[in-house]
Design a protein around this motif. Structure first.
Motif, PDB file in Angstrom:
ATOM      1  N   HIS A 118     -17.151 -35.821  81.080  1.00 11.83           N
ATOM      2  CA  HIS A 118     -16.020 -36.594  81.601  1.00 11.83           C
ATOM      3  C   HIS A 118     -16.429 -38.037  81.882  1.00 11.83           C
ATOM      4  O   HIS A 118     -15.620 -38.952  81.682  1.00 11.83           O
ATOM      5  N   VAL A 119     -17.647 -38.249  82.341  1.00 13.45           N
ATOM      6  CA  VAL A 119     -18.116 -39.622  82.546  1.00 13.45           C
ATOM      7  C   VAL A 119     -18.153 -40.366  81.216  1.00 13.45           C
ATOM      8  O   VAL A 119     -17.758 -41.535  81.127  1.00 13.45           O
ATOM      9  N   ALA A 120     -18.643 -39.708  80.170  1.00 12.77           N
ATOM     10  CA  ALA A 120     -18.665 -40.343  78.846  1.00 12.77           C
ATOM     11  C   ALA A 120     -17.255 -40.689  78.377  1.00 12.77           C
ATOM     12  O   ALA A 120     -17.031 -41.742  77.761  1.00 12.77           O
ATOM     13  N   LYS A 121     -16.303 -39.830  78.690  1.00 16.08           N
ATOM     14  CA  LYS A 121     -14.919 -40.093  78.300  1.00 16.08           C
ATOM     15  C   LYS A 121     -14.352 -41.283  79.067  1.00 16.08           C
ATOM     16  O   LYS A 121     -13.664 -42.134  78.494  1.00 16.08           O
ATOM     17  N   LEU A 122     -14.608 -41.356  80.381  1.00 18.22           N
ATOM     18  CA  LEU A 122     -14.078 -42.451  81.188  1.00 18.22           C
ATOM     19  C   LEU A 122     -14.679 -43.794  80.778  1.00 18.22           C
ATOM     20  O   LEU A 122     -14.020 -44.831  80.880  1.00 18.22           O
ATOM     21  N   ALA A 123     -15.935 -43.781  80.325  1.00 19.17           N
ATOM     22  CA  ALA A 123     -16.616 -45.024  79.926  1.00 19.17           C
ATOM     23  C   ALA A 123     -16.523 -45.270  78.432  1.00 19.17           C
ATOM     24  O   ALA A 123     -17.395 -45.917  77.846  1.00 19.17           O
ATOM     25  N   ARG A 124     -15.460 -44.779  77.806  1.00 13.53           N
ATOM     26  CA  ARG A 124     -15.342 -44.881  76.348  1.00 13.53           C
ATOM     27  C   ARG A 124     -15.121 -46.306  75.870  1.00 13.53           C
ATOM     28  O   ARG A 124     -15.350 -46.600  74.693  1.00 13.53           O
ATOM     29  N   ASN A 125     -14.669 -47.201  76.733  1.00  8.72           N
ATOM     30  CA  ASN A 125     -14.421 -48.581  76.298  1.00  8.72           C
ATOM     31  C   ASN A 125     -15.692 -49.260  75.802  1.00  8.72           C
ATOM     32  O   ASN A 125     -15.668 -50.055  74.870  1.00  8.72           O
ATOM     33  N   THR A 126     -16.802 -48.942  76.449  1.00  7.93           N
ATOM     34  CA  THR A 126     -18.083 -49.532  76.040  1.00  7.93           C
ATOM     35  C   THR A 126     -19.017 -48.512  75.409  1.00  7.93           C
ATOM     36  O   THR A 126     -19.927 -48.890  74.663  1.00  7.93           O
ATOM     37  N   GLY A 127     -18.816 -47.234  75.695  1.00  6.91           N
ATOM     38  CA  GLY A 127     -19.724 -46.210  75.186  1.00  6.91           C
ATOM     39  C   GLY A 127     -21.091 -46.251  75.823  1.00  6.91           C
ATOM     40  O   GLY A 127     -22.035 -45.591  75.345  1.00  6.91           O
ATOM     41  N   GLN A 128     -21.227 -46.995  76.930  1.00 11.02           N
ATOM     42  CA  GLN A 128     -22.539 -47.205  77.544  1.00 11.02           C
ATOM     43  C   GLN A 128     -23.123 -45.926  78.124  1.00 11.02           C
ATOM     44  O   GLN A 128     -24.311 -45.641  77.941  1.00 11.02           O
ATOM     45  N   VAL A 167     -17.813 -38.590  70.243  1.00  6.03           N
ATOM     46  CA  VAL A 167     -16.590 -39.369  70.020  1.00  6.03           C
ATOM     47  C   VAL A 167     -16.590 -40.659  70.821  1.00  6.03           C
ATOM     48  O   VAL A 167     -16.129 -41.709  70.334  1.00  6.03           O
ATOM     49  N   TYR A 168     -17.112 -40.617  72.051  1.00 11.79           N
ATOM     50  CA  TYR A 168     -16.981 -41.756  72.950  1.00 11.79           C
ATOM     51  C   TYR A 168     -18.250 -42.607  73.052  1.00 11.79           C
ATOM     52  O   TYR A 168     -18.369 -43.418  73.961  1.00 11.79           O
ATOM     53  N   THR A 169     -19.182 -42.432  72.127  1.00 11.56           N
ATOM     54  CA  THR A 169     -20.403 -43.249  72.120  1.00 11.56           C
ATOM     55  C   THR A 169     -20.389 -44.151  70.897  1.00 11.56           C
ATOM     56  O   THR A 169     -20.126 -43.691  69.778  1.00 11.56           O
ATOM     57  N   ARG A 170     -20.669 -45.417  71.125  1.00 14.78           N
ATOM     58  CA  ARG A 170     -20.701 -46.391  70.034  1.00 14.78           C
ATOM     59  C   ARG A 170     -22.147 -46.802  69.775  1.00 14.78           C
ATOM     60  O   ARG A 170     -22.730 -47.583  70.519  1.00 14.78           O
ATOM     61  N   SER A 171     -22.744 -46.210  68.762  1.00 10.23           N
ATOM     62  CA  SER A 171     -24.121 -46.538  68.416  1.00 10.23           C
ATOM     63  C   SER A 171     -24.368 -46.167  66.962  1.00 10.23           C
ATOM     64  O   SER A 171     -23.951 -45.083  66.512  1.00 10.23           O
ATOM     65  N   PRO A 172     -25.036 -47.017  66.211  1.00  7.31           N
ATOM     66  CA  PRO A 172     -25.351 -46.670  64.812  1.00  7.31           C
ATOM     67  C   PRO A 172     -26.348 -45.525  64.701  1.00  7.31           C
ATOM     68  O   PRO A 172     -26.483 -44.924  63.638  1.00  7.31           O
ATOM     69  N   LEU A 173     -27.041 -45.226  65.804  1.00 10.18           N
ATOM     70  CA  LEU A 173     -28.035 -44.149  65.787  1.00 10.18           C
ATOM     71  C   LEU A 173     -27.453 -42.815  66.240  1.00 10.18           C
ATOM     72  O   LEU A 173     -28.200 -41.844  66.421  1.00 10.18           O
TER      73      LEU A 173
END
Length: 411
Positions: free
Chosen positions: A322-332, A372-378
């Motif tokens: 759920h934390v990953a979902k809430l921080a989906r704007n940055t994927g941090q 789904v909610y992480t933005r990383s090429p790796l």
């Protein structure tokens, strides 16, 4: 001469209404209540109400808990209100020997904890940690109150109303709980206070969005997460005053309830899915993520040996997802989980020998949220290296009729 025939000498008479004086005269041990079970339970409740010594509160609460387990009907209805008032006394509202009076939170103190706790009541609680005697009395009171409310859920309204009060406005029950969460175990005393407090608040907050919002506003998330992180990474078992597993399970369960609760503020947006609460922005959830990942890593990757998925694992994965979902704007936060072997945690639950369908779904759903909610090429390489794709595919084959599992695997 026969020791079996010896009789204790009668002590000085003590007025029946002055239980606290009797406890002081006997070094903290008052005479046991007599009469019928109902009269004895009423006497113990009155003792708790009038006691101003921590030792008296501890023994009276423990005795009343035993009577509650033997005959719940003998405990009067007023017991819940008396315990709530006594928790307020521990929060600085009453004159209890050894309990400090409430002081307003001080802003701007240069502390290392300020980076985690910010300011206000949560930071002030770190400065007013409970002594071992206070924690022991709080543990006895909370254990009694927890079982009372499990038997009488209709009596929980009074405590809920007290927890809704801001902790920085004056002495209250919430301030007592903040002090418990901020306190380390002292001389092996009071380790159960933290566990009982977590279970009690989780029971009240589950399904109660206004209460969850009020508790998040008081920085309870950061306080519990910081305590869990320190207990998992650096503290020895004897420093906790209890076993690590129930300690971590209680903390993780409470974090799960508070994090995954719906937020009424999201309904103000045209699309509630785009709402992000303030506590989940930027680096604010770092301590929460680190605490949950650390606890799950210790259980799943370090200790291992679990034949079934435990509540600790399910609560931790739900909260992290759920934390990953809430921080989906940055994927941090999703990236932070991957860097700390987050994918390996989900795979470990999927590979648990006797994991049931609920555990498999929780693990697959967590991996889906991170992917789904992480933005990383790796991202793809990390998931493949952890074996997440293969484990998820195997889970879908294991439960071919579970629509939710198959949908998450496809995503």
């Amino acid at each position: 001469a026969d020791p079996r025939r010896r009789r204790a000498r009668p002590g000085p008479p003590v007025p029946s209404g002055d239980r606290s004086a009797a406890a002081g005269a006997l070094g903290g041990m008052a005479p046991a209540a007599t009469g019928t079970p109902e009269e004895s339970a009423v006497d113990l409740v009155r003792t708790i109400a009038s006691a101003n010594q921590l030792s008296t509160i501890s023994w009276a609460s423990a005795d009343l808990l035993c009577r509650l387990h033997r005959d719940a009907s003998s405990v009067p209805q007023m017991a819940t209100g008396v315990i709530v008032r006594k928790l307020e006394d521990l929060g600085g509202a009453g004159a209890i020997e050894g309990a400090p009076a409430w002081r307003p939170p001080t802003q701007g103190r240069p502390l290392q904890a300020k980076e985690v706790l910010g300011g206000g009541a949560a930071l002030a609680a770190v400065h007013q940690q409970m002594s071992g005697e206070e924690l022991e009395a709080a543990s006895a009171l909370l254990a009694l109150l927890l079982d009372l409310l499990r038997l009488r859920p209709e009596a929980s309204g009074e405590l809920r109303d007290e927890l809704m009060q801001p902790a920085d406005a004056g002495p209250c029950c919430l301030w007592c709980f903040l002090r418990i969460f901020a306190s380390d175990a002292r001389e092996l005393l009071g380790g159960g206070a933290f566990v009982h407090a977590c279970h009690l608040i989780a029971m009240l907050a589950e399904g109660d969005e206004p209460l969850c919002s009020a508790l998040r506003h008081s920085r309870l998330l950061d306080l519990v997460a910081d305590r869990l992180l320190r207990a998992t990474s650096e503290a020895r078992q004897e420093d906790l005053g209890t076993e690590w597993l129930p300690f971590a399970t209680a903390a993780t369960h409470l974090l799960d309830i508070l994090i995954t609760a719906e937020d009424a503020a999201s309904l103000k947006l045209e699309n509630p899915a785009f709402y992000q609460p303030a506590w989940s922005m930027g680096e604010k959830p770092n301590t929460i993520v680190d605490a949950l990942v650390s606890a799950l890593s210790r259980s799943l990757l370090l200790e291992r040996g679990c034949m079934v998925a435990q509540p600790l694992h399910l609560s931790g994965l739900r909260a992290l997802g759920h934390v990953a979902k809430l921080a989906r704007n940055t994927g941090q936060q999703g990236l932070r989980m991957l860097q700390c072997q987050g994918a390996e945690l989900g795979v470990a639950v999927l590979n648990t020998p006797h994991a049931d369908e609920e555990a498999v779904y929780t693990a697959v759903h967590f991996l889906m949220q991170v992917a789904v909610y992480t933005r990383s090429p790796l991202l793809g390489k990390r998931l493949e290296a952890a074996g997440a794709i293969a484990a998820a595919t195997k889970a879908a084959e294991r439960y071919p009729r579970s629509q939710r599992i198959n949908d998450d695997v496809q995503r």
